[in-house]
Motif scaffolding. Sequence first.
Motif, PDB file in Angstrom:
ATOM      1  N   MET A 288       0.834  -1.221   0.000  1.00 48.27           N
ATOM      2  CA  MET A 288       0.000   0.000   0.000  1.00 48.27           C
ATOM      3  C   MET A 288       0.863   1.264   0.000  1.00 48.27           C
ATOM      4  N   HIS A 289       1.934   1.239   0.792  1.00 51.06           N
ATOM      5  CA  HIS A 289       2.791   2.431   0.900  1.00 51.06           C
ATOM      6  C   HIS A 289       3.300   2.904  -0.459  1.00 51.06           C
ATOM      7  N   LYS A 290       3.705   1.935  -1.296  1.00 48.33           N
ATOM      8  CA  LYS A 290       4.294   2.277  -2.595  1.00 48.33           C
ATOM      9  C   LYS A 290       3.305   3.065  -3.462  1.00 48.33           C
ATOM     10  N   GLU A 291       2.062   2.615  -3.477  1.00 47.50           N
ATOM     11  CA  GLU A 291       1.015   3.309  -4.242  1.00 47.50           C
ATOM     12  C   GLU A 291       0.819   4.742  -3.759  1.00 47.50           C
ATOM     13  N   GLN A 292       0.815   4.907  -2.427  1.00 46.87           N
ATOM     14  CA  GLN A 292       0.626   6.252  -1.851  1.00 46.87           C
ATOM     15  C   GLN A 292       1.767   7.182  -2.237  1.00 46.87           C
ATOM     16  N   ILE A 293       2.982   6.644  -2.252  1.00 47.26           N
ATOM     17  CA  ILE A 293       4.158   7.439  -2.615  1.00 47.26           C
ATOM     18  C   ILE A 293       4.061   7.894  -4.075  1.00 47.26           C
ATOM     19  N   ILE A 294       3.698   6.977  -4.948  1.00 51.67           N
ATOM     20  CA  ILE A 294       3.568   7.292  -6.375  1.00 51.67           C
ATOM     21  C   ILE A 294       2.465   8.324  -6.611  1.00 51.67           C
ATOM     22  N   GLN A 295       1.346   8.156  -5.912  1.00 48.30           N
ATOM     23  CA  GLN A 295       0.242   9.127  -6.029  1.00 48.30           C
ATOM     24  C   GLN A 295       0.663  10.514  -5.537  1.00 48.30           C
ATOM     25  N   ALA A 296       1.435  10.525  -4.443  1.00 44.16           N
ATOM     26  CA  ALA A 296       1.886  11.808  -3.891  1.00 44.16           C
ATOM     27  C   ALA A 296       2.807  12.539  -4.860  1.00 44.16           C
ATOM     28  N   LEU A 297       3.683  11.790  -5.530  1.00 43.79           N
ATOM     29  CA  LEU A 297       4.585  12.403  -6.529  1.00 43.79           C
ATOM     30  C   LEU A 297       3.771  13.031  -7.667  1.00 43.79           C
ATOM     31  N   SER A 298       2.771  12.310  -8.137  1.00 43.72           N
ATOM     32  CA  SER A 298       1.898  12.858  -9.187  1.00 43.72           C
ATOM     33  C   SER A 298       1.190  14.118  -8.711  1.00 43.72           C
ATOM     34  N   ALA A 299       0.727  14.083  -7.465  1.00 50.75           N
ATOM     35  CA  ALA A 299      -0.012  15.229  -6.910  1.00 50.75           C
ATOM     36  C   ALA A 299       0.866  16.476  -6.822  1.00 50.75           C
ATOM     37  N   VAL A 300       2.129  16.303  -6.415  1.00 49.02           N
ATOM     38  CA  VAL A 300       3.051  17.450  -6.339  1.00 49.02           C
ATOM     39  C   VAL A 300       3.230  18.061  -7.722  1.00 49.02           C
ATOM     40  N   ARG A 301       3.404  17.212  -8.718  1.00 49.54           N
ATOM     41  CA  ARG A 301       3.638  17.714 -10.083  1.00 49.54           C
ATOM     42  C   ARG A 301       2.396  18.368 -10.679  1.00 49.54           C
ATOM     43  N   GLU A 302       1.233  17.849 -10.324  1.00 44.43           N
ATOM     44  CA  GLU A 302      -0.008  18.442 -10.836  1.00 44.43           C
ATOM     45  C   GLU A 302      -0.343  19.760 -10.138  1.00 44.43           C
ATOM     46  N   GLN A 303      -0.198  19.759  -8.800  1.00 46.76           N
ATOM     47  CA  GLN A 303      -0.660  20.915  -8.011  1.00 46.76           C
ATOM     48  C   GLN A 303       0.388  22.010  -7.871  1.00 46.76           C
ATOM     49  N   LYS A 304       1.665  21.672  -8.051  1.00 52.91           N
ATOM     50  CA  LYS A 304       2.764  22.646  -7.904  1.00 52.91           C
ATOM     51  C   LYS A 304       2.608  23.502  -6.640  1.00 52.91           C
ATOM     52  N   PRO A 305       2.557  22.866  -5.457  1.00 52.05           N
ATOM     53  CA  PRO A 305       2.276  23.616  -4.234  1.00 52.05           C
ATOM     54  C   PRO A 305       3.348  24.641  -3.890  1.00 52.05           C
ATOM     55  N   LEU A 306       2.912  25.740  -3.322  1.00 51.07           N
ATOM     56  CA  LEU A 306       3.835  26.767  -2.825  1.00 51.07           C
ATOM     57  C   LEU A 306       4.307  26.372  -1.429  1.00 51.07           C
ATOM     58  N   VAL A 307       5.616  26.301  -1.257  1.00 51.87           N
ATOM     59  CA  VAL A 307       6.198  25.925   0.028  1.00 51.87           C
ATOM     60  C   VAL A 307       7.007  27.105   0.562  1.00 51.87           C
ATOM     61  N   VAL A 308       6.616  27.604   1.727  1.00 50.14           N
ATOM     62  CA  VAL A 308       7.352  28.701   2.373  1.00 50.14           C
ATOM     63  C   VAL A 308       8.496  28.105   3.178  1.00 50.14           C
ATOM     64  N   ASN A 309       9.707  28.554   2.889  1.00 49.10           N
ATOM     65  CA  ASN A 309      10.907  28.053   3.566  1.00 49.10           C
ATOM     66  C   ASN A 309      11.570  29.156   4.380  1.00 49.10           C
ATOM     67  N   ILE A 310      11.610  28.972   5.687  1.00 47.06           N
ATOM     68  CA  ILE A 310      12.506  29.804   6.504  1.00 47.06           C
ATOM     69  C   ILE A 310      13.673  28.889   6.810  1.00 47.06           C
TER      70      ILE A 310
END
Length: 261
Positions: A1-23
């Motif tokens: 199950m973990h592997k599927e979640q990881i792959i889905q998360a990678l796709s989600a990052v590329r689709e959504q292009k989230p803004l990450v604030v870094n201090i």
Amino acid sequence: MHKEQIIQALSAVREQKPLVVNITNYVVMNNTANALLAIGASPIMAHSQQELAEMMSFAGALVINIGTLDSVWTPRMTYAVEQANANNKIVVLDPVGCGASQLRTQTSREIAKLANQLIIRANASEIIALAGEQAQSKGVDALDSSDTALDAAKFLVAEYGASVVISGATDYVVTQDSVVKLDNGDAMMPYVTGMGCTLTALTGAFAAVGEHTGLAAAAVLGVVGEIAAEQSRGPGSLQLNLLDELYLLDEQRLSERLKLS
């Protein structure tokens, strides 16, 4: 199950292009911003207290890295965490050098306590020190192996309601429900400054799309580091190849390479 979640998360990052604030610290700003761009996220290195409330209203996650800590940075960090809390955003804490000085240890604990939703990403020595045990620390480098920090990580999960990522030769992702072990990566990776900080930044990108354990980022960087090291003569080329492989990583290579238990 973990592997599927990881792959889905990678796709989600590329689709959504989230803004990450870094201090984050002066040493790694360029590395971590480039890594976030390569994976498909959108980094912003926002440090001014005047804009942090506004930033956290529309950003996906907040990354706090205490690497170059001083009296000016600490109030900014705590203010940013308060704004993340107010906007129901996840905080990723990298307690760099926790245990090396009282300032670092106390500041790390204050931030961890303040954050409502927290992922802690650190090496074994930092995890042990954050939990209050005697850690072997030489500045910001870990002298403890990651499996020695498992009890400390479990304590932090209970204490702060956090997910904890212990990075090292073997990575562990510790949550309330599970301990996942990752055996990817390469022995050359610690010779590039900010490799852990890069993992922390990537953890922020995945957290922004709803992956709140830290597992996907650890899996991705481990696999990518391994692939990059195979074609690198040393730490200089590893740094370049790592960014390329983050950008090029596809689901198939990730799935084939991942060593997860």
